[in-house]
Design a protein around this motif. Sequence first.
Motif, PDB file in Angstrom:
ATOM      1  N   ALA A 136      28.978 -48.388 -18.131  1.00  0.00           N
ATOM      2  CA  ALA A 136      29.508 -49.547 -18.848  1.00  0.00           C
ATOM      3  C   ALA A 136      28.601 -50.761 -18.708  1.00  0.00           C
ATOM      4  O   ALA A 136      28.398 -51.505 -19.674  1.00  0.00           O
ATOM      5  N   ILE A 140      26.897 -53.050 -21.600  1.00  0.00           N
ATOM      6  CA  ILE A 140      27.040 -54.505 -21.671  1.00  0.00           C
ATOM      7  C   ILE A 140      25.673 -55.177 -21.769  1.00  0.00           C
ATOM      8  O   ILE A 140      25.463 -56.081 -22.591  1.00  0.00           O
ATOM      9  N   LYS A 174      37.993 -52.449 -13.689  1.00  0.00           N
ATOM     10  CA  LYS A 174      37.836 -53.873 -13.428  1.00  0.00           C
ATOM     11  C   LYS A 174      36.667 -53.991 -12.467  1.00  0.00           C
ATOM     12  O   LYS A 174      36.717 -53.445 -11.359  1.00  0.00           O
ATOM     13  N   CYS A 225      35.026 -58.336 -15.225  1.00  0.00           N
ATOM     14  CA  CYS A 225      35.160 -57.671 -16.521  1.00  0.00           C
ATOM     15  C   CYS A 225      36.230 -56.576 -16.492  1.00  0.00           C
ATOM     16  O   CYS A 225      36.258 -55.749 -15.568  1.00  0.00           O
ATOM     17  N   ASP A 226      37.079 -56.573 -17.507  1.00  0.00           N
ATOM     18  CA  ASP A 226      37.999 -55.472 -17.774  1.00  0.00           C
ATOM     19  C   ASP A 226      37.372 -54.618 -18.862  1.00  0.00           C
ATOM     20  O   ASP A 226      37.049 -55.115 -19.957  1.00  0.00           O
ATOM     21  N   ILE A 227      37.230 -53.323 -18.568  1.00  0.00           N
ATOM     22  CA  ILE A 227      36.488 -52.422 -19.455  1.00  0.00           C
ATOM     23  C   ILE A 227      37.342 -51.200 -19.768  1.00  0.00           C
ATOM     24  O   ILE A 227      37.980 -50.633 -18.876  1.00  0.00           O
ATOM     25  N   LYS A 228      37.368 -50.800 -21.021  1.00  0.00           N
ATOM     26  CA  LYS A 228      38.060 -49.576 -21.447  1.00  0.00           C
ATOM     27  C   LYS A 228      37.043 -48.588 -21.997  1.00  0.00           C
ATOM     28  O   LYS A 228      36.236 -48.933 -22.877  1.00  0.00           O
ATOM     29  N   VAL A 246      32.205 -46.765 -24.568  1.00  0.00           N
ATOM     30  CA  VAL A 246      32.828 -48.018 -24.159  1.00  0.00           C
ATOM     31  C   VAL A 246      33.538 -48.574 -25.384  1.00  0.00           C
ATOM     32  O   VAL A 246      32.908 -48.935 -26.368  1.00  0.00           O
ATOM     33  N   TYR A 289      35.428 -54.413 -23.905  1.00  0.00           N
ATOM     34  CA  TYR A 289      35.349 -55.103 -22.613  1.00  0.00           C
ATOM     35  C   TYR A 289      35.573 -56.587 -22.838  1.00  0.00           C
ATOM     36  O   TYR A 289      35.308 -57.130 -23.904  1.00  0.00           O
ATOM     37  N   CYS A 316      35.254 -60.223 -20.388  1.00  0.00           N
ATOM     38  CA  CYS A 316      34.782 -60.732 -19.111  1.00  0.00           C
ATOM     39  C   CYS A 316      35.064 -62.226 -18.966  1.00  0.00           C
ATOM     40  O   CYS A 316      35.028 -62.971 -19.955  1.00  0.00           O
TER      41      CYS A 316
END
Length: 301
Positions: free
Chosen positions: A38, A42, A75, A108-111, A121, A124, A126
């Motif tokens: 991830a 980013i 996270k 950052c919250d990432i899915k 990804v 996200y 942040c």
Amino acid sequence: MAVCLFAVLLCFAAASVSASPAMSACNRRDSVAAARFAVHVINDQRLHGFKFMLVEIMNSKYQKDVWGVCHIALKVKLLQTKCHFTYPKSHEQCDLFRPDEGGTAAICDIKLSLIRGVSTVNRYNCITRPEPSKEVLAQICPSCHIMHSLDDPTALKAAQEATLRFNRDGNRRNYFALMEVAKVEIGYIFHTGKITLLQLVLVETVCLREDGISNRYVNCAPRCPDKATYYNCYTDYDKFKVLGDIDCDSYSKNPKPGPPDAWEPTCELFIQSPKASACKAQLNYPNPDKSVHHICPFPLK
């Protein structure tokens, strides 16, 4: 899916790549591999500012649905490196800012999703802030420079003067344009007083210097990343509005970019694109700090 985003000086692969074997089990043991993947995404999608490095996985959740798709929620905490996003080096090879140098952190919250060996990804978001905060830094290091707004009028004036001098005094084939003000700091020097310190990134344009007009670069389109040469520059500006020396180093993503061709496509700067406005408008936390380059939410609406 490949996306070529000329409006932001970057052509990048979108957030789908083949997953490594370490990311195929859909359990928490995969958290490090998922987080590293991830962060690469980013950084590949960075359109301004600096690259970030993973320093902590704060939380991770995994769930496989009835179709066999693994859904991953992370996270993470990232720290800003000293490498500008245009720099041709992996973020893992970059140095971090020391606390007394004005560091920046992002939570950052990432899915992500993983299906049939392909990880994606999906989104996200942040929160990007100075770390330590300016208030804490002032307490632990009163003599340290303090990060300042990137759109400060004095800083922008100094950046424009520096770009003009860079083009006027150099013997480079092409004119260069100010890509962005990468960092601004305020310091105080004994007998001199307040001083503004700047880090700038200049990008090569398609315009040649052959006509001798030193400010022609203002209306020149930048070369695209696979062709352009960049300069990372440092300078200062004192309270008497005198620009100091300009110290620069050059780099290029292409070892042999060559001169512009008549058919060469051009690229617009991120700061002049709709993406910049969308990024600013969609930062969904209170009082975003103007001294840092925020990680834009993905996807932008």
